[in-house]
Design an enzyme around this catalytic site. Structure first.
Site, PDB file in Angstrom:
ATOM      1  N   SER A 119       0.816  -1.216   0.000  1.00 33.21           N
ATOM      2  CA  SER A 119       0.000   0.000   0.000  1.00 33.21           C
ATOM      3  C   SER A 119       0.846   1.261   0.000  1.00 33.21           C
ATOM      4  CB  SER A 119      -0.924   0.005   1.226  1.00 33.21           C
ATOM      5  OG  SER A 119      -0.171  -0.174   2.419  1.00 33.21           O
ATOM      6  N   HIS A 140      -2.387  -3.074  -6.186  1.00 34.92           N
ATOM      7  CA  HIS A 140      -2.850  -2.725  -4.848  1.00 34.92           C
ATOM      8  C   HIS A 140      -4.368  -2.825  -4.742  1.00 34.92           C
ATOM      9  CE1 HIS A 140      -3.470   0.542  -1.589  1.00 34.92           C
ATOM     10  NE2 HIS A 140      -3.384  -0.647  -1.035  1.00 34.92           N
ATOM     11  N   GLU A 152      -5.259  -0.348  -7.783  1.00 39.04           N
ATOM     12  CA  GLU A 152      -4.207   0.517  -8.296  1.00 39.04           C
ATOM     13  C   GLU A 152      -3.122  -0.362  -8.918  1.00 39.04           C
ATOM     14  OE1 GLU A 152      -4.103   4.472  -5.478  1.00 39.04           O
ATOM     15  OE2 GLU A 152      -3.208   2.643  -4.672  1.00 39.04           O
ATOM     16  N   ASN A 190      -4.042   6.078  -0.802  1.00 37.67           N
ATOM     17  CA  ASN A 190      -3.508   6.173   0.554  1.00 37.67           C
ATOM     18  C   ASN A 190      -2.815   7.502   0.835  1.00 37.67           C
ATOM     19  OD1 ASN A 190      -4.483   3.812   1.580  1.00 37.67           O
ATOM     20  ND2 ASN A 190      -2.715   2.599   0.976  1.00 37.67           N
TER      21      ASN A 190
END
Length: 284
Positions: A119, A140, A152, A190
């Site tokens: 992440s 991800h 992602e 994130n």
């Protein structure tokens, strides 16, 4: 590239969710973990989730039975030999991931794509530890994997265009909506999300509002489906802290300083739902 079998290394929350999504989509999955206990717990939890899907009418009985048959659990990396894609979904520590990725690379076929579900850790730096970095990419997923559609896809500097295309193909094959993002700390989601959650811990520590009121404010005032502190508990406070530390280290901006309260809760072992207690208390 025809993708029929995938490997998932790491039978925790993310690995189990990725495995579930793939077997429901019709792929054969080899789920690998060094712990037999973790594997058994993960498979039992996965099967229970599939049963709930049947009860809710989201999956019929025969399809559920067929999905279960497509899952193989193993503690032996050699079981990954026939996989077309292998994704590492272990703890968010670079040294651990490098060791696992090297083990995967020594086992899989030359055509296989190797991926990480990190992440926040640099895809380029992880790829540098491999002999064939061109076939490595970040993929991800988001928790809970069977529910959230986003993936992602993060190319490293060394990732070939064929590798990226195969990652996008696989993500769509299992019903996800992939976006391609640059190899920047925290990527897209994130980098936006975790600092917001971190700020909620600062607000809580300052006594601006209670945990319940902070979460209610964001649910009712910003339209969020879950409050930031409850979401941090769901993600895992240790994961949130790890991502904040990576953001501060790699971007060098003091605005990414982790909340002392977040750090304190992690030190106390109050990591969220997976431990039964984080900001909130959980039963069962």
């Amino acid at each position: 590239m025809k993708i029929e079998t995938i490997g998932v290394v790491g039978a925790g929350t993310m690995g189990s969710g990725i495995a579930q999504t793939a077997i429901v989509a019709g792929l054969r999955v080899v789920l690998v973990d060094v712990s037999e206990t973790t594997l058994a717990t993960s498979v039992a939890s996965l099967n229970a989730r599939l049963e709930r899907m049947v009860q809710k009418g989201r999956l019929d009985g025969p399809s559920c039975a067929a999905a279960v048959q497509r899952l193989v659990a193993s503690t032996d990396y050699r079981s990954l030999a026939g996989a077309d894609v292998v994704i590492e979904a272990a703890t968010e520590h670079a040294a651990v991931k490098v060791a696992i990725l090297r083990e995967i690379e020594s086992t899989v076929a030359p055509h296989a794509i190797i991926a990480t579900n990190t992440s926040s850790i640099s895809i380029t730096s992880l790829a540098a530890a491999l002999e064939r970095p061109d076939r490595f990419v970040g993929i991800h997923f988001f928790n809970p994997v069977p529910v959230l559609p986003l993936v992602e896809v993060i190319p490293g500097l060394q990732s070939s265009s064929e590798t990226v295309d195969s990652a996008l193909q696989w993500a769509r094959q299992i019903g996800k909506s992939p976006i391609v993002v640059s190899n920047s700390p925290g990527f897209v989601v994130n980098r936006l999300l975790i600092p917001m959650l971190n700020e909620a811990f600062f607000i809580l520590a300052e006594g601006v509002a209670t945990a319940e009121e902070i979460d209610a404010g964001m649910r009712l005032g910003a339209g969020h489906e879950i409050g930031p502190l409850a979401l941090a508990d769901l993600i895992g406070l240790d994961v949130c802290l790890s991502i904040m530390d990576v953001l501060q280290k790699d971007l060098g901006d003091p605005k990414f300083r982790a909340s002392p309260l977040l750090r304190e809760l992690v030190a106390a072992g109050r990591l969220g739902r997976k431990k039964g207690r984080g900001v909130f208390q959980y039963n069962g």
